[in-house]
Design a protein around this motif. Structure first.
Motif, PDB file in Angstrom:
ATOM      1  N   UNK A   1       0.818  -1.212   0.000  1.00 40.77           N
ATOM      2  CA  UNK A   1       0.000   0.000   0.000  1.00 40.77           C
ATOM      3  C   UNK A   1       0.851   1.260   0.000  1.00 40.77           C
ATOM      4  N   UNK A   2       1.806   1.336   0.888  1.00 38.84           N
ATOM      5  CA  UNK A   2       2.632   2.539   0.975  1.00 38.84           C
ATOM      6  C   UNK A   2       3.548   2.695  -0.232  1.00 38.84           C
ATOM      7  N   UNK A   3       4.045   1.576  -0.717  1.00 35.14           N
ATOM      8  CA  UNK A   3       5.024   1.645  -1.804  1.00 35.14           C
ATOM      9  C   UNK A   3       4.367   1.976  -3.150  1.00 35.14           C
ATOM     10  N   UNK A   4       3.065   1.879  -3.218  1.00 35.21           N
ATOM     11  CA  UNK A   4       2.361   2.208  -4.455  1.00 35.21           C
ATOM     12  C   UNK A   4       1.885   3.655  -4.417  1.00 35.21           C
ATOM     13  N   UNK A   5       2.390   4.459  -5.322  1.00 35.09           N
ATOM     14  CA  UNK A   5       2.018   5.870  -5.354  1.00 35.09           C
ATOM     15  C   UNK A   5       0.724   6.110  -6.118  1.00 35.09           C
ATOM     16  N   UNK A   6       0.062   7.194  -5.754  1.00 38.62           N
ATOM     17  CA  UNK A   6      -1.157   7.594  -6.445  1.00 38.62           C
ATOM     18  C   UNK A   6      -0.886   7.796  -7.939  1.00 38.62           C
TER      19      UNK A   6
ATOM     20  N   UNK B   1      -9.179   5.578  -0.878  1.00 41.43           N
ATOM     21  CA  UNK B   1      -8.990   4.665  -2.011  1.00 41.43           C
ATOM     22  C   UNK B   1      -8.668   3.271  -1.505  1.00 41.43           C
ATOM     23  N   UNK B   2      -7.741   3.185  -0.563  1.00 37.96           N
ATOM     24  CA  UNK B   2      -7.364   1.894   0.008  1.00 37.96           C
ATOM     25  C   UNK B   2      -8.585   1.221   0.634  1.00 37.96           C
TER      26      UNK B   2
ATOM     27  N   UNK C   1      -0.859  -5.592   8.536  1.00 37.72           N
ATOM     28  CA  UNK C   1       0.589  -5.592   8.750  1.00 37.72           C
ATOM     29  C   UNK C   1       1.158  -4.204   8.469  1.00 37.72           C
ATOM     30  N   UNK C   2       0.691  -3.587   7.387  1.00 37.06           N
ATOM     31  CA  UNK C   2       1.211  -2.257   7.035  1.00 37.06           C
ATOM     32  C   UNK C   2       0.650  -1.169   7.932  1.00 37.06           C
ATOM     33  N   UNK C   3      -0.633  -1.276   8.264  1.00 32.99           N
ATOM     34  CA  UNK C   3      -1.249  -0.307   9.168  1.00 32.99           C
ATOM     35  C   UNK C   3      -1.345  -0.975  10.530  1.00 32.99           C
TER      36      UNK C   3
ATOM     37  N   UNK D   1       7.530  -0.673   7.459  1.00 36.71           N
ATOM     38  CA  UNK D   1       8.850  -0.407   6.904  1.00 36.71           C
ATOM     39  C   UNK D   1       8.836   0.793   5.957  1.00 36.71           C
ATOM     40  N   UNK D   2       7.912   0.804   5.033  1.00 35.36           N
ATOM     41  CA  UNK D   2       7.879   1.898   4.067  1.00 35.36           C
ATOM     42  C   UNK D   2       7.460   3.216   4.699  1.00 35.36           C
ATOM     43  N   UNK D   3       6.523   3.128   5.652  1.00 31.25           N
ATOM     44  CA  UNK D   3       5.983   4.355   6.236  1.00 31.25           C
ATOM     45  C   UNK D   3       6.970   5.013   7.201  1.00 31.25           C
ATOM     46  N   UNK D   4       7.997   4.289   7.586  1.00 35.85           N
ATOM     47  CA  UNK D   4       8.999   4.859   8.489  1.00 35.85           C
ATOM     48  C   UNK D   4      10.162   5.426   7.680  1.00 35.85           C
ATOM     49  N   UNK D   5      10.358   6.722   7.784  1.00 34.72           N
ATOM     50  CA  UNK D   5      11.430   7.373   7.026  1.00 34.72           C
ATOM     51  C   UNK D   5      12.762   7.287   7.734  1.00 34.72           C
ATOM     52  N   UNK D   6      13.817   7.338   6.930  1.00 37.55           N
ATOM     53  CA  UNK D   6      15.175   7.343   7.471  1.00 37.55           C
ATOM     54  C   UNK D   6      15.367   8.512   8.432  1.00 37.55           C
ATOM     55  N   UNK D   7      14.821   9.658   8.057  1.00 39.43           N
ATOM     56  CA  UNK D   7      14.962  10.851   8.886  1.00 39.43           C
ATOM     57  C   UNK D   7      14.421  10.635  10.293  1.00 39.43           C
TER      58      UNK D   7
END
Lengths: 196, 196
Positions: free
Chosen positions: A22-27, A51-52, A113-115, B22-28
């Motif tokens: 979900x996060x890795x897929x951009x709008x 959307x999700x 898992x993602x949320x 993993x994706x939602x967590x930024x390096x910063x």
DNA sequence: GGTCAAGAGTACAGATCGGTACACTTTGTG
DNA sequence: CACAAAGTGTACCGATCTGTACTCTTGACC
């Protein structure tokens, strides 16, 4: 048609969410691959979370129809006189799903898992999805007390989820058959009479 | 100490990855909350994927030590003469984990959910992690043929994973106990003799 | 044929992403 | 004290992110 455009958008989003998360897929990518303009997208859904949510709702409907109809058909064809025909068929249907090339695990398990936060609306929705399936399974169990039927449904859902996750993470495609054998053993040790 | 800085970075990253994915967590954010400067971070790990990989490796070690030692202790204390003491204890340990406030599901299941592509190195690593646990479980089973022991280990891992996922998505905290009861039924129907 | 809603196309804002460059500071060691 | 390693702090890069604004086009209906 007005609906088909929206549906096509949702289908494309589902495919991308499945493949990349979900996060890795951009709008932008959903827009580009669906062909639906960004303006229209944001007319349908106010933001990405909506959307999700809509994708998951569609998936819930879609998978529900497919699964329940497969269960009925397999039950009739493969387990005509089997006492636990419907329950058995669930694992056969999951096995078919696992062996298909559109298997990326359970969307709702992946979503929670993602949320990861329990309070997040998408996580809550995923939990609700599982609850509904628990009730469906429960409807295929009879001859036992209410409490026992609830418990059995939870057990079977645990087996199904275990099989799905196992197949997704490790790639073991025979996990539905394994879970099915386990269920059978458990049923044989209970006093349940089960509708077929 | 040189190690403690790196460890603290990994611990912080693990906490954030658990809470937000993993994706939602930024390096910063990892940088800000760990206090370790970005320069140092990138001296330790060439990119984010390597950081994630290192976090999972640490988690693998850490969880492995905790889990196996808990299994030994619980087995001794709660199942001194039980034929399946170690196997039973696994579910008790998972139950403890589920009831703790640091439970966000299995990191490796979550990782393979986010990195859905089977070819992705992180997904591969998650699969390997599960394989190693399967072998650990297998080491607690004896008295049956090699093939049977393999199968039983896969069954028990499926139950454990099912319990973990069930607890995470739906919030049902009694799923480990449920899975334990199921395992017991299955063991009683097999010819296995099991080490305690 | 005129009207109007729906959608396409695109440019862009503002924030954040992963990752790099570079100068400064601390720290341990001979 | 000298020196090198290790770490800090920060500015910055280009890319990408979600989301908005605005104009142009299409097509259905009266």
């Amino acid at each position: 048609m007005a609906g088909s455009r929206k549906e096509h958008l949702l289908e494309t989003a589902l495919k991308l969410f499945n493949q990349h998360g979900f996060h890795a897929t951009g709008i932008d990518r959903v827009q580009a691959e669906s062909g639906v303009s960004k303006t229209t997208m944001y007319k349908y859904f106010r933001n990405k979370d909506e959307l999700i949510r809509a994708v998951l709702e569609m998936r819930h409907e879609q998978f529900g129809k497919w699964f329940t109809s497969r269960v009925i058909k397999i039950s009739r064809e493969s387990y005509p006189d089997h006492p636990y025909g419907k329950l058995m068929s669930m694992f056969d249907a999951v096995s078919e799903w696992i062996h298909s090339d559109t298997f990326f695990g359970c969307n709702f398990i992946n979503a929670s898992a993602e949320f990861s936060d329990f309070q997040h609306p998408i996580h809550v929705y995923a939990a609700q999805h599982k609850l509904e399936w628990s009730e469906y399974i429960r409807g295929c169990v009879s001859g036992v007390s209410e409490a026992e039927a609830d418990e059995m449904a939870k057990e079977i859902l645990l087996l199904l989820d275990g099989a799905i996750v196992s197949a997704h993470t490790t790639g073991l495609k025979d996990s539905a058959e394994r879970a099915q054998r386990m269920m059978l053993l458990i049923l044989q040790n209970s006093t349940a009479e089960v509708l077929d």
